[in-house]
Design a protein around this motif. Sequence first.
Motif, PDB file in Angstrom:
ATOM      1  N   ILE A  22      -5.638   5.195   2.651  1.00 58.51           N
ATOM      2  CA  ILE A  22      -4.764   5.384   3.816  1.00 58.51           C
ATOM      3  C   ILE A  22      -3.958   4.106   4.095  1.00 58.51           C
ATOM      4  N   ILE A  23      -4.627   2.963   4.058  1.00 54.35           N
ATOM      5  CA  ILE A  23      -3.935   1.697   4.322  1.00 54.35           C
ATOM      6  C   ILE A  23      -2.878   1.437   3.248  1.00 54.35           C
ATOM      7  N   ALA A  24      -3.241   1.667   1.984  1.00 53.14           N
ATOM      8  CA  ALA A  24      -2.288   1.452   0.885  1.00 53.14           C
ATOM      9  C   ALA A  24      -1.083   2.385   1.008  1.00 53.14           C
ATOM     10  N   LEU A  25      -1.325   3.643   1.333  1.00 46.03           N
ATOM     11  CA  LEU A  25      -0.213   4.589   1.500  1.00 46.03           C
ATOM     12  C   LEU A  25       0.650   4.219   2.696  1.00 46.03           C
ATOM     13  N   TRP A  26       0.031   3.762   3.754  1.00 42.06           N
ATOM     14  CA  TRP A  26       0.775   3.379   4.954  1.00 42.06           C
ATOM     15  C   TRP A  26       1.719   2.218   4.644  1.00 42.06           C
ATOM     16  N   TYR A  27       1.210   1.236   3.900  1.00 35.50           N
ATOM     17  CA  TYR A  27       2.066   0.113   3.515  1.00 35.50           C
ATOM     18  C   TYR A  27       3.141   0.538   2.515  1.00 35.50           C
ATOM     19  N   ALA A  28       2.800   1.449   1.607  1.00 41.49           N
ATOM     20  CA  ALA A  28       3.763   1.892   0.599  1.00 41.49           C
ATOM     21  C   ALA A  28       4.894   2.698   1.233  1.00 41.49           C
ATOM     22  N   ILE A  29       4.535   3.559   2.173  1.00 42.93           N
ATOM     23  CA  ILE A  29       5.542   4.402   2.820  1.00 42.93           C
ATOM     24  C   ILE A  29       6.331   3.600   3.842  1.00 42.93           C
ATOM     25  N   GLY A  30       5.624   2.768   4.596  1.00 38.22           N
ATOM     26  CA  GLY A  30       6.287   1.936   5.595  1.00 38.22           C
ATOM     27  C   GLY A  30       6.919   2.746   6.708  1.00 38.22           C
ATOM     28  N   SER A  31       6.342   3.879   6.990  1.00 38.96           N
ATOM     29  CA  SER A  31       6.930   4.772   7.987  1.00 38.96           C
ATOM     30  C   SER A  31       6.006   4.897   9.189  1.00 38.96           C
ATOM     31  N   ILE A  32       6.599   5.052  10.345  1.00 40.41           N
ATOM     32  CA  ILE A  32       5.826   5.258  11.554  1.00 40.41           C
ATOM     33  C   ILE A  32       5.202   6.654  11.575  1.00 40.41           C
ATOM     34  N   GLN A  33       5.730   7.559  10.714  1.00 40.34           N
ATOM     35  CA  GLN A  33       5.203   8.922  10.666  1.00 40.34           C
ATOM     36  C   GLN A  33       3.793   8.967  10.096  1.00 40.34           C
TER      37      GLN A  33
END
Length: 161
Positions: free
Chosen positions: A60-71
């Motif tokens: 989840i953390i890796a995807l959050w950083y990769a996407i960089g989106s507030i969504q």
Amino acid sequence: MELNPPILLHGIDWDLLTRLGTAAILGLLLGLDRELRGHAAGMRTHGLICFAASVMTISIIALWYAIGSIQADPLRLYEASGTFVAIVGAGLIVFSRGRLHNLTTAANLWLATVIGIACGAAQWPLVLIASAISVIMLSVLRVVEHKRENRLLDRDGKDER
């Protein structure tokens, strides 16, 4: 469909190994008490839950950083984990012969999940303190409860074991 770019392996990622390895070991340690007492969820269950929570957190953390989106909301991880562990824990809890059984095991599974999430997020002071306190509570309080039960049995003059 767009996906995040794959992460190539260049040697061993020691940070990742530390997070996952610590979660697996602590999960096994948390399940040891339940295993020794012959309860439904033992070392394997606790180890897998703690490890899975850590894997999920890292992802989840890796995807959050990769996407960089507030969504993308990484805090939904807690909702999903809580729901899953609640379902498993509810299945473990049994009321039999006027006594409630496996409540501590269900609570211990929740603890393993939270410690796994903390390992995945590399919150090492939290992991250390939570693990130490929980192992002390599980082992020391079991001894205290056992002595209290023995005292009550001696006082009543009955031994129902």
